[in-house]
Design a protein around this motif. Structure first.
Motif, PDB file in Angstrom:
ATOM      1  N   VAL A 155       5.077   1.348   0.529  1.00  0.00           N
ATOM      2  CA  VAL A 155       5.968   2.053  -0.382  1.00  0.00           C
ATOM      3  C   VAL A 155       5.513   3.503  -0.456  1.00  0.00           C
ATOM      4  O   VAL A 155       4.329   3.806  -0.222  1.00  0.00           O
ATOM      5  CB  VAL A 155       5.950   1.391  -1.793  1.00  0.00           C
ATOM      6  CG1 VAL A 155       4.599   1.535  -2.464  1.00  0.00           C
ATOM      7  CG2 VAL A 155       7.052   1.948  -2.679  1.00  0.00           C
ATOM      8  N   ALA A 156       6.415   4.411  -0.739  1.00  0.00           N
ATOM      9  CA  ALA A 156       6.029   5.823  -0.846  1.00  0.00           C
ATOM     10  C   ALA A 156       4.941   5.985  -1.902  1.00  0.00           C
ATOM     11  O   ALA A 156       5.054   5.461  -3.017  1.00  0.00           O
ATOM     12  CB  ALA A 156       7.250   6.670  -1.210  1.00  0.00           C
ATOM     13  N   GLY A 157       3.892   6.692  -1.546  1.00  0.00           N
ATOM     14  CA  GLY A 157       2.798   6.918  -2.478  1.00  0.00           C
ATOM     15  C   GLY A 157       1.581   7.457  -1.757  1.00  0.00           C
ATOM     16  O   GLY A 157       1.455   7.328  -0.533  1.00  0.00           O
ATOM     17  N   ARG A 158       0.687   8.069  -2.528  1.00  0.00           N
ATOM     18  CA  ARG A 158      -0.558   8.593  -1.967  1.00  0.00           C
ATOM     19  C   ARG A 158      -1.595   8.671  -3.074  1.00  0.00           C
ATOM     20  O   ARG A 158      -1.277   8.624  -4.262  1.00  0.00           O
ATOM     21  CB  ARG A 158      -0.337   9.979  -1.340  1.00  0.00           C
ATOM     22  CG  ARG A 158       0.126  11.055  -2.316  1.00  0.00           C
ATOM     23  CD  ARG A 158       0.520  12.340  -1.575  1.00  0.00           C
ATOM     24  NE  ARG A 158      -0.581  12.910  -0.846  1.00  0.00           N
ATOM     25  CZ  ARG A 158      -1.437  13.808  -1.355  1.00  0.00           C
ATOM     26  NH1 ARG A 158      -1.309  14.211  -2.617  1.00  0.00           N
ATOM     27  NH2 ARG A 158      -2.399  14.296  -0.631  1.00  0.00           N
ATOM     28  N   ASN A 159      -2.863   8.767  -2.660  1.00  0.00           N
ATOM     29  CA  ASN A 159      -3.972   8.868  -3.607  1.00  0.00           C
ATOM     30  C   ASN A 159      -3.980   7.726  -4.620  1.00  0.00           C
ATOM     31  O   ASN A 159      -4.281   7.901  -5.793  1.00  0.00           O
ATOM     32  CB  ASN A 159      -3.956  10.215  -4.339  1.00  0.00           C
ATOM     33  CG  ASN A 159      -4.257  11.374  -3.418  1.00  0.00           C
ATOM     34  OD1 ASN A 159      -4.936  11.210  -2.405  1.00  0.00           O
ATOM     35  ND2 ASN A 159      -3.748  12.541  -3.745  1.00  0.00           N
ATOM     36  N   HIS A 160      -3.624   6.527  -4.155  1.00  0.00           N
ATOM     37  CA  HIS A 160      -3.705   5.306  -4.975  1.00  0.00           C
ATOM     38  C   HIS A 160      -2.629   5.274  -6.065  1.00  0.00           C
ATOM     39  O   HIS A 160      -2.752   4.536  -7.041  1.00  0.00           O
ATOM     40  CB  HIS A 160      -5.105   5.202  -5.592  1.00  0.00           C
ATOM     41  CG  HIS A 160      -5.609   3.796  -5.778  1.00  0.00           C
ATOM     42  ND1 HIS A 160      -5.468   2.805  -4.834  1.00  0.00           N
ATOM     43  CD2 HIS A 160      -6.275   3.227  -6.814  1.00  0.00           C
ATOM     44  CE1 HIS A 160      -6.039   1.696  -5.283  1.00  0.00           C
ATOM     45  NE2 HIS A 160      -6.520   1.912  -6.481  1.00  0.00           N
ATOM     46  N   TRP A 193       1.689   5.132  -6.683  1.00  0.00           N
ATOM     47  CA  TRP A 193       2.988   4.955  -6.043  1.00  0.00           C
ATOM     48  C   TRP A 193       3.987   6.005  -6.507  1.00  0.00           C
ATOM     49  O   TRP A 193       3.821   6.628  -7.550  1.00  0.00           O
ATOM     50  CB  TRP A 193       3.527   3.547  -6.307  1.00  0.00           C
ATOM     51  CG  TRP A 193       3.825   3.222  -7.753  1.00  0.00           C
ATOM     52  CD1 TRP A 193       4.734   3.828  -8.575  1.00  0.00           C
ATOM     53  CD2 TRP A 193       3.211   2.196  -8.546  1.00  0.00           C
ATOM     54  NE1 TRP A 193       4.740   3.249  -9.820  1.00  0.00           N
ATOM     55  CE2 TRP A 193       3.819   2.239  -9.837  1.00  0.00           C
ATOM     56  CE3 TRP A 193       2.240   1.236  -8.300  1.00  0.00           C
ATOM     57  CZ2 TRP A 193       3.468   1.351 -10.865  1.00  0.00           C
ATOM     58  CZ3 TRP A 193       1.883   0.357  -9.316  1.00  0.00           C
ATOM     59  CH2 TRP A 193       2.491   0.433 -10.580  1.00  0.00           C
ATOM     60  N   ASP A 194       5.040   6.185  -5.727  1.00  0.00           N
ATOM     61  CA  ASP A 194       6.173   7.011  -6.128  1.00  0.00           C
ATOM     62  C   ASP A 194       7.068   6.171  -7.043  1.00  0.00           C
ATOM     63  O   ASP A 194       7.477   5.067  -6.692  1.00  0.00           O
ATOM     64  CB  ASP A 194       6.962   7.453  -4.884  1.00  0.00           C
ATOM     65  CG  ASP A 194       8.229   8.197  -5.249  1.00  0.00           C
ATOM     66  OD1 ASP A 194       8.149   9.398  -5.525  1.00  0.00           O
ATOM     67  OD2 ASP A 194       9.296   7.537  -5.265  1.00  0.00           O
ATOM     68  N   ALA A 195       7.364   6.702  -8.237  1.00  0.00           N
ATOM     69  CA  ALA A 195       8.045   5.908  -9.258  1.00  0.00           C
ATOM     70  C   ALA A 195       9.418   5.421  -8.807  1.00  0.00           C
ATOM     71  O   ALA A 195       9.767   4.243  -8.990  1.00  0.00           O
ATOM     72  CB  ALA A 195       8.164   6.707 -10.553  1.00  0.00           C
ATOM     73  N   ALA A 196      10.232   6.307  -8.231  1.00  0.00           N
ATOM     74  CA  ALA A 196      11.584   5.914  -7.844  1.00  0.00           C
ATOM     75  C   ALA A 196      11.561   4.855  -6.749  1.00  0.00           C
ATOM     76  O   ALA A 196      12.300   3.865  -6.806  1.00  0.00           O
ATOM     77  CB  ALA A 196      12.370   7.140  -7.395  1.00  0.00           C
ATOM     78  N   VAL A 205       0.864  -1.181   0.000  1.00  0.00           N
ATOM     79  CA  VAL A 205       0.000   0.000   0.000  1.00  0.00           C
ATOM     80  C   VAL A 205       0.896   1.223   0.000  1.00  0.00           C
ATOM     81  O   VAL A 205       2.083   1.152   0.344  1.00  0.00           O
ATOM     82  CB  VAL A 205      -0.949   0.042   1.226  1.00  0.00           C
ATOM     83  CG1 VAL A 205      -1.939  -1.113   1.181  1.00  0.00           C
ATOM     84  CG2 VAL A 205      -0.161   0.026   2.532  1.00  0.00           C
ATOM     85  N   GLY A 206       0.331   2.342  -0.400  1.00  0.00           N
ATOM     86  CA  GLY A 206       1.062   3.587  -0.324  1.00  0.00           C
ATOM     87  C   GLY A 206       1.149   4.083   1.108  1.00  0.00           C
ATOM     88  O   GLY A 206       0.356   3.696   1.972  1.00  0.00           O
ATOM     89  N   ALA A 207       2.113   4.951   1.359  1.00  0.00           N
ATOM     90  CA  ALA A 207       2.282   5.495   2.709  1.00  0.00           C
ATOM     91  C   ALA A 207       1.040   6.255   3.161  1.00  0.00           C
ATOM     92  O   ALA A 207       0.747   6.324   4.358  1.00  0.00           O
ATOM     93  CB  ALA A 207       3.510   6.405   2.746  1.00  0.00           C
ATOM     94  N   GLU A 208       0.318   6.842   2.209  1.00  0.00           N
ATOM     95  CA  GLU A 208      -0.959   7.503   2.506  1.00  0.00           C
ATOM     96  C   GLU A 208      -2.020   6.789   1.688  1.00  0.00           C
ATOM     97  O   GLU A 208      -2.207   7.052   0.510  1.00  0.00           O
ATOM     98  CB  GLU A 208      -0.895   8.982   2.124  1.00  0.00           C
ATOM     99  CG  GLU A 208       0.157   9.768   2.882  1.00  0.00           C
ATOM    100  CD  GLU A 208       0.215  11.224   2.447  1.00  0.00           C
ATOM    101  OE1 GLU A 208      -0.840  11.868   2.393  1.00  0.00           O
ATOM    102  OE2 GLU A 208       1.322  11.691   2.141  1.00  0.00           O
ATOM    103  N   THR A 209      -2.733   5.871   2.332  1.00  0.00           N
ATOM    104  CA  THR A 209      -3.685   5.034   1.626  1.00  0.00           C
ATOM    105  C   THR A 209      -5.089   5.208   2.196  1.00  0.00           C
ATOM    106  O   THR A 209      -5.312   5.994   3.118  1.00  0.00           O
ATOM    107  CB  THR A 209      -3.252   3.558   1.681  1.00  0.00           C
ATOM    108  OG1 THR A 209      -4.064   2.786   0.795  1.00  0.00           O
ATOM    109  CG2 THR A 209      -3.347   2.989   3.090  1.00  0.00           C
ATOM    110  N   PHE A 210      -6.024   4.457   1.636  1.00  0.00           N
ATOM    111  CA  PHE A 210      -7.429   4.558   2.043  1.00  0.00           C
ATOM    112  C   PHE A 210      -7.738   3.549   3.140  1.00  0.00           C
ATOM    113  O   PHE A 210      -7.047   2.522   3.269  1.00  0.00           O
ATOM    114  CB  PHE A 210      -8.342   4.303   0.847  1.00  0.00           C
ATOM    115  CG  PHE A 210      -8.163   5.293  -0.267  1.00  0.00           C
ATOM    116  CD1 PHE A 210      -8.507   6.624  -0.100  1.00  0.00           C
ATOM    117  CD2 PHE A 210      -7.654   4.895  -1.497  1.00  0.00           C
ATOM    118  CE1 PHE A 210      -8.347   7.533  -1.125  1.00  0.00           C
ATOM    119  CE2 PHE A 210      -7.482   5.802  -2.527  1.00  0.00           C
ATOM    120  CZ  PHE A 210      -7.833   7.127  -2.341  1.00  0.00           C
ATOM    121  N   PRO A 211      -8.781   3.797   3.926  1.00  0.00           N
ATOM    122  CA  PRO A 211      -9.156   2.845   4.972  1.00  0.00           C
ATOM    123  C   PRO A 211      -9.428   1.460   4.392  1.00  0.00           C
ATOM    124  O   PRO A 211     -10.066   1.321   3.347  1.00  0.00           O
ATOM    125  CB  PRO A 211     -10.443   3.462   5.551  1.00  0.00           C
ATOM    126  CG  PRO A 211     -10.324   4.928   5.266  1.00  0.00           C
ATOM    127  CD  PRO A 211      -9.629   5.016   3.944  1.00  0.00           C
TER     128      PRO A 211
END
Length: 263
Positions: free
Chosen positions: A238-243, A245-248, A211-217
């Protein structure tokens, strides 16, 4: 220039192929394709520089993978098999959103999958609710109500996503592409058809749920449940938000996972 492959069912699938080494094939969820998904392209480019081969296809009925008629899960799995063959004959599948369900179905069906990385799999509803949700989606799709089918598919997503799509100048193209969501729906219904342990029993390849670091319930709990049920499962963030991911960060993780799976 896009690579092209013909599937066992006669469809033509378009994809980008980069790098050399053990293969990674990306499996998009409902909606995205290469021309509108720069994050996946960037991830594939970064990973391909580090000793792996990456394939990013347009799902059937999207982008350059033109397809008519009923685009069901069987056709989608045949397209995925054609891309895996073009990438070297076996691959780690990287599913995104409902693409996770397609990736799991592919592995369970016996496609040559060496590993599964599943990012933000939307496995948060009980099977009966999934069947009802997708059943109504398919009814609207079969009736030719594509606007209604899109709204039904996005029913439980953040409302601003559908509002944003309706304001997008390419909204009609988005609506036309909803015919390609049938495979997603069928795969999601399959994921709710039996307990995870039974569904995942045939999958010998390692499974990493993310899941992303900022994910949904509910997303982290769903990821943990799948990983716990898989014969070789693990989960992480993994780094990411709003569904998205961060590419790097995702590229680094995918290279490590893929090279490790190839040993």
């Amino acid at each position: 220039m896009s690579e092209l492959a013909t599937t066992a069912l006669g469809d033509t699938v378009a994809f980008d192929l980069r790098g050399t080494g053990p293969a990674i094939v990306f499996v998009a969820g409902a909606g995205p394709y290469r021309a509108v998904d720069p994050t996946t392209t960037e991830t594939a480019e970064l990973a391909a520089r580090r000793g792996v081969r990456t394939a990013v296809p347009d799902r059937l009925g999207r982008g350059e993978s033109a397809a008519a008629g009923r685009i069901d899960l069987a056709r989608e799995l045949a397209a995925l098999r054609a891309v895996i063959d073009a990438a070297g004959g076996s691959a780690v599948l990287v599913g995104h959103s409902s693409g996770c369900a397609i990736a799991l179905a592919a592995a369970a069906a016996g496609l040559p999958v060496t590993g599964l990385v599943l990012f933000e799999a939307p496995f948060t509803l009980p099977g009966a609710q999934v069947r009802a949700w997708i059943g109504e989606f398919e009814r609207l799709l079969d009736a030719g109500d594509l606007d209604g089918a899109l709204a039904q598919y996005m029913r439980d997503m953040p409302p601003e996503w559908l509002d944003g799509a309706r304001r997008d100048p390419s909204y009609r193209q988005i609506v036309d592409g909803v015919v390609s969501y049938r495979a997603d729906g069928e795969a999601l219904v399959w994921t709710g058809s039996a307990p995870w342990a039974r569904l995942l029993r045939p999958i010998a390849a390692p499974v990493l749920t993310l899941v992303g670091a900022e994910t949904f319930p509910g997303m982290a709990e769903a990821a943990a449940a799948v990983a716990a049920a898989a014969p070789r499962g693990d989960t992480g963030v993994v780094a990411g938000r709003n569904h998205i991911w961060d590419a790097a960060a995702m590229a680094e993780l995918l290279v490590e996972f893929t090279l490790g799976s190839a040993r």
